[in-house]
Scaffold this motif. Structure first.
Motif, PDB file in Angstrom:
ATOM      1  N   VAL A 119      -1.655  -4.969  -5.359  1.00 11.41           N
ATOM      2  CA  VAL A 119      -1.871  -5.505  -4.014  1.00 11.41           C
ATOM      3  C   VAL A 119      -0.544  -5.966  -3.406  1.00 11.41           C
ATOM      4  N   GLY A 120       0.307  -6.601  -4.217  1.00 16.31           N
ATOM      5  CA  GLY A 120       1.614  -7.033  -3.716  1.00 16.31           C
ATOM      6  C   GLY A 120       2.456  -5.877  -3.199  1.00 16.31           C
ATOM      7  N   CYS A 121       2.502  -4.802  -3.971  1.00 20.35           N
ATOM      8  CA  CYS A 121       3.260  -3.623  -3.521  1.00 20.35           C
ATOM      9  C   CYS A 121       2.595  -2.975  -2.312  1.00 20.35           C
ATOM     10  N   ARG A 122       1.262  -2.982  -2.287  1.00 21.85           N
ATOM     11  CA  ARG A 122       0.560  -2.419  -1.138  1.00 21.85           C
ATOM     12  C   ARG A 122       0.782  -3.265   0.115  1.00 21.85           C
ATOM     13  N   ILE A 123       0.965  -4.563  -0.046  1.00 20.34           N
ATOM     14  CA  ILE A 123       1.299  -5.410   1.105  1.00 20.34           C
ATOM     15  C   ILE A 123       2.658  -5.002   1.662  1.00 20.34           C
ATOM     16  N   LEU A 124       3.600  -4.720   0.769  1.00 14.06           N
ATOM     17  CA  LEU A 124       4.914  -4.260   1.214  1.00 14.06           C
ATOM     18  C   LEU A 124       4.799  -2.932   1.973  1.00 14.06           C
ATOM     19  N   SER A 125       4.047  -1.979   1.410  1.00 11.22           N
ATOM     20  CA  SER A 125       3.896  -0.700   2.117  1.00 11.22           C
ATOM     21  C   SER A 125       3.063  -0.866   3.388  1.00 11.22           C
ATOM     22  N   PHE A 126       2.169  -1.868   3.413  1.00 12.95           N
ATOM     23  CA  PHE A 126       1.433  -2.167   4.639  1.00 12.95           C
ATOM     24  C   PHE A 126       2.398  -2.643   5.726  1.00 12.95           C
TER      25      PHE A 126
END
Length: 183
Positions: A119-126
């Motif tokens: 989720v943390g990495c997906r927040i970055l890509s978000f």
């Protein structure tokens, strides 16, 4: 899924062995050996292939939710993008964990750590997604690019953003989230 992969590999090995037993080896038929080599190479790249397949499916989830929110519910692109992200991340985590990177973690703490990293990495890509959409929609006004009542500009903006997201998410997943443990 591992059983299916093992079965496929077993079938490929049987077919290869039949070629060799029947006297059809690489010295007799370079084409057969070349095809077997291609199959072996394809199997080695199965992670990338599965990531692309599930990446496409995740993108479809993202598009369906996004365009449902903007077209049917009349939400602003930024709110619709948040809903699309939530659904896509949930779908992507499950498919990446189970089929693409075949995570073997079973301990509760290890799975929680994996989810937090995901989720943390997906927040970055978000952030990349929202930044791209902001530039395209608010600065370049691509939402005004309409052809025959179809939101062509919005679709192009979303596609560009998703391309950036897919590439960054693969890097994050491969090297950070589902990194193979070294012994």
């Amino acid at each position: 899924m591992k059983a299916v992969q093992t079965k496929i590999w077993h079938v490929l090995q049987i077919k290869y062995n039949r070629f060799v037993i029947n006297g059809i080896d690489s010295s007799d038929d370079d084409g057969v050996q070349m095809r077997m080599d291609k199959l072996k190479q394809l199997w080695k790249n199965r992670e990338v292939i599965l990531y692309l397949v599930f990446g496409i499916l995740t993108t479809i989830v993202n598009y369906v939710v996004y365009f449902s929110c903007t077209s049917i519910l009349g939400l602003d692109w930024s709110i619709a993008n948040v809903f699309a992200w939530v659904f896509a991340v949930a779908f992507a985590y499950l498919t990446n964990r189970i089929w693409v990177f075949e995570s073997k973690k079973t301990a509760f703490i290890a799975i929680i750590r994996e989810i937090i990293l995901f989720v943390g990495c997906r927040i970055l890509s978000f952030g990349f997604d929202m930044g791209t959409m902001f530039v395209c929609m608010d600065l370049l006004h691509m939402e005004d690019w309409v052809v025959n009542n179809l939101p062509v500009g919005e679709f192009m903006a979303k596609t560009l953003a998703q391309g950036i997201v897919v590439i960054s998410n693969y890097v994050f997943s491969k090297w950070i989230i589902f990194k193979k443990e070294t012994v």
